[in-house]
Design a protein around this motif. Sequence first.
Motif, PDB file in Angstrom:
ATOM      1  N   GLY A 239      34.680 -46.864 122.419  1.00 45.51           N
ATOM      2  CA  GLY A 239      35.817 -46.256 123.434  1.00 45.51           C
ATOM      3  C   GLY A 239      36.100 -44.946 122.942  1.00 45.51           C
ATOM      4  O   GLY A 239      35.808 -44.337 122.083  1.00 45.51           O
ATOM      5  N   LEU A 240      37.143 -44.453 123.857  1.00 46.10           N
ATOM      6  CA  LEU A 240      37.479 -42.975 123.799  1.00 46.10           C
ATOM      7  C   LEU A 240      38.888 -42.976 123.409  1.00 46.10           C
ATOM      8  O   LEU A 240      39.719 -43.539 123.806  1.00 46.10           O
ATOM      9  N   VAL A 241      39.226 -42.051 122.491  1.00 50.26           N
ATOM     10  CA  VAL A 241      40.766 -41.848 121.824  1.00 50.26           C
ATOM     11  C   VAL A 241      41.168 -40.394 121.991  1.00 50.26           C
ATOM     12  O   VAL A 241      40.452 -39.618 121.557  1.00 50.26           O
ATOM     13  N   ARG A 242      41.897 -39.961 122.857  1.00 51.35           N
ATOM     14  CA  ARG A 242      42.433 -38.800 123.115  1.00 51.35           C
ATOM     15  C   ARG A 242      43.610 -38.374 122.216  1.00 51.35           C
ATOM     16  O   ARG A 242      44.508 -39.026 122.001  1.00 51.35           O
ATOM     17  N   PHE A 243      43.305 -37.542 121.374  1.00 46.82           N
ATOM     18  CA  PHE A 243      44.228 -36.946 120.343  1.00 46.82           C
ATOM     19  C   PHE A 243      45.049 -35.853 120.643  1.00 46.82           C
ATOM     20  O   PHE A 243      44.413 -34.877 121.193  1.00 46.82           O
ATOM     21  N   GLU A 244      46.121 -35.393 120.080  1.00 48.24           N
ATOM     22  CA  GLU A 244      46.684 -34.134 119.609  1.00 48.24           C
ATOM     23  C   GLU A 244      46.724 -33.991 118.343  1.00 48.24           C
ATOM     24  O   GLU A 244      47.372 -34.767 117.448  1.00 48.24           O
ATOM     25  N   PHE A 245      46.247 -32.938 117.844  1.00 48.75           N
ATOM     26  CA  PHE A 245      45.832 -32.540 116.457  1.00 48.75           C
ATOM     27  C   PHE A 245      46.930 -31.265 116.460  1.00 48.75           C
ATOM     28  O   PHE A 245      46.661 -30.315 117.269  1.00 48.75           O
ATOM     29  N   VAL A 246      47.824 -31.407 115.535  1.00 47.48           N
ATOM     30  CA  VAL A 246      48.533 -30.225 115.066  1.00 47.48           C
ATOM     31  C   VAL A 246      48.571 -29.791 113.633  1.00 47.48           C
ATOM     32  O   VAL A 246      48.655 -30.474 112.764  1.00 47.48           O
ATOM     33  N   MET A 247      48.531 -28.421 113.356  1.00 50.54           N
ATOM     34  CA  MET A 247      48.568 -27.824 112.046  1.00 50.54           C
ATOM     35  C   MET A 247      49.847 -26.975 112.017  1.00 50.54           C
ATOM     36  O   MET A 247      49.872 -26.159 112.878  1.00 50.54           O
ATOM     37  N   SER A 248      50.769 -27.326 111.156  1.00 52.29           N
ATOM     38  CA  SER A 248      52.194 -26.714 111.270  1.00 52.29           C
ATOM     39  C   SER A 248      52.281 -26.140 109.696  1.00 52.29           C
ATOM     40  O   SER A 248      51.828 -26.703 108.721  1.00 52.29           O
ATOM     41  N   ASP A 249      53.109 -25.137 109.458  1.00 53.02           N
ATOM     42  CA  ASP A 249      53.207 -24.602 108.089  1.00 53.02           C
ATOM     43  C   ASP A 249      54.429 -25.472 107.661  1.00 53.02           C
ATOM     44  O   ASP A 249      55.020 -26.367 108.028  1.00 53.02           O
ATOM     45  N   MET A 250      54.809 -25.037 106.315  1.00 52.20           N
ATOM     46  CA  MET A 250      55.994 -25.980 105.551  1.00 52.20           C
ATOM     47  C   MET A 250      57.081 -25.849 106.200  1.00 52.20           C
ATOM     48  O   MET A 250      57.831 -26.666 105.723  1.00 52.20           O
ATOM     49  N   GLN A 251      57.327 -25.051 107.116  1.00 57.24           N
ATOM     50  CA  GLN A 251      58.848 -24.823 107.799  1.00 57.24           C
ATOM     51  C   GLN A 251      58.641 -25.814 108.971  1.00 57.24           C
ATOM     52  O   GLN A 251      59.774 -25.928 109.868  1.00 57.24           O
ATOM     53  N   GLY A 252      57.621 -26.445 109.452  1.00 59.51           N
ATOM     54  CA  GLY A 252      57.555 -27.143 110.523  1.00 59.51           C
ATOM     55  C   GLY A 252      56.963 -26.269 111.818  1.00 59.51           C
ATOM     56  O   GLY A 252      57.004 -26.866 112.847  1.00 59.51           O
ATOM     57  N   ARG A 253      56.705 -25.318 111.608  1.00 56.43           N
ATOM     58  CA  ARG A 253      56.261 -24.351 112.838  1.00 56.43           C
ATOM     59  C   ARG A 253      54.833 -24.486 113.114  1.00 56.43           C
ATOM     60  O   ARG A 253      53.967 -24.646 112.255  1.00 56.43           O
ATOM     61  N   GLN A 254      54.440 -24.905 114.458  1.00 54.21           N
ATOM     62  CA  GLN A 254      53.212 -25.064 114.661  1.00 54.21           C
ATOM     63  C   GLN A 254      52.316 -23.901 114.502  1.00 54.21           C
ATOM     64  O   GLN A 254      52.708 -22.919 115.262  1.00 54.21           O
ATOM     65  N   ALA A 255      51.200 -23.919 114.175  1.00 56.59           N
ATOM     66  CA  ALA A 255      50.116 -22.643 114.060  1.00 56.59           C
ATOM     67  C   ALA A 255      49.148 -23.159 115.127  1.00 56.59           C
ATOM     68  O   ALA A 255      48.679 -22.053 115.757  1.00 56.59           O
ATOM     69  N   VAL A 256      48.545 -24.318 115.107  1.00 60.05           N
ATOM     70  CA  VAL A 256      47.458 -24.867 115.978  1.00 60.05           C
ATOM     71  C   VAL A 256      47.689 -25.960 116.540  1.00 60.05           C
ATOM     72  O   VAL A 256      48.152 -26.958 115.891  1.00 60.05           O
ATOM     73  N   VAL A 257      47.397 -26.234 117.958  1.00 58.76           N
ATOM     74  CA  VAL A 257      47.382 -27.540 118.574  1.00 58.76           C
ATOM     75  C   VAL A 257      46.258 -27.802 119.424  1.00 58.76           C
ATOM     76  O   VAL A 257      45.558 -26.715 120.032  1.00 58.76           O
ATOM     77  N   LEU A 258      45.460 -28.681 119.015  1.00 56.07           N
ATOM     78  CA  LEU A 258      43.964 -29.087 119.618  1.00 56.07           C
ATOM     79  C   LEU A 258      44.050 -30.265 120.085  1.00 56.07           C
ATOM     80  O   LEU A 258      44.683 -31.190 119.613  1.00 56.07           O
ATOM     81  N   ILE A 259      43.716 -30.538 121.686  1.00 57.05           N
ATOM     82  CA  ILE A 259      43.711 -31.795 122.213  1.00 57.05           C
ATOM     83  C   ILE A 259      42.247 -31.889 122.453  1.00 57.05           C
ATOM     84  O   ILE A 259      41.393 -31.003 122.792  1.00 57.05           O
ATOM     85  N   THR A 260      41.835 -33.197 122.169  1.00 62.64           N
ATOM     86  CA  THR A 260      40.216 -33.587 122.156  1.00 62.64           C
ATOM     87  C   THR A 260      40.382 -35.117 122.261  1.00 62.64           C
ATOM     88  O   THR A 260      41.337 -35.693 121.937  1.00 62.64           O
TER      89      THR A 260
END
Length: 153
Positions: free
Chosen positions: A119-140
Amino acid sequence: MSQLHWEDFTPGRAFEHGPRRLPRDEMIAFAAEFDPQPMHLDEAAARETMLGGLAASGWYVCCILMRMCVDAFLGQSASMGAPGVDEVKLLRPVRPDDELMFRATVLETRASKSRPDMGLVRFEFVMSDMQGRQAVVLITSLMIGRRQKGDAA
């Protein structure tokens, strides 16, 4: 160790990993080899760019994201790879010695129409700094093996 299969991924389920520090020497070594632009290699030159200082290559950060993904859940799953990446957003510069957290959230799942074993699973991957600010968002979407073969749709 139990292995995660397609049936284990439900919308809203999340996996986290980190923090992971991104050492200056590792960032620069990656850039020197794979993305040798001034903003990734030289502090003085980087100050003159729109980033205003030394920043990690986005490709380096995506590689760290992949490692954290494997450590968080993918290494314990019946992963069969991915058909590609839909979207990558680099939202803020990642600086030397920043610490980042990884979070993968299941957006949706669907059984394969042609392969009843996956099956296929669609994800949102998020990398955030220690203050919770998003640096990268990847959808795959990832192809994940099924525990039991389903009916091809």
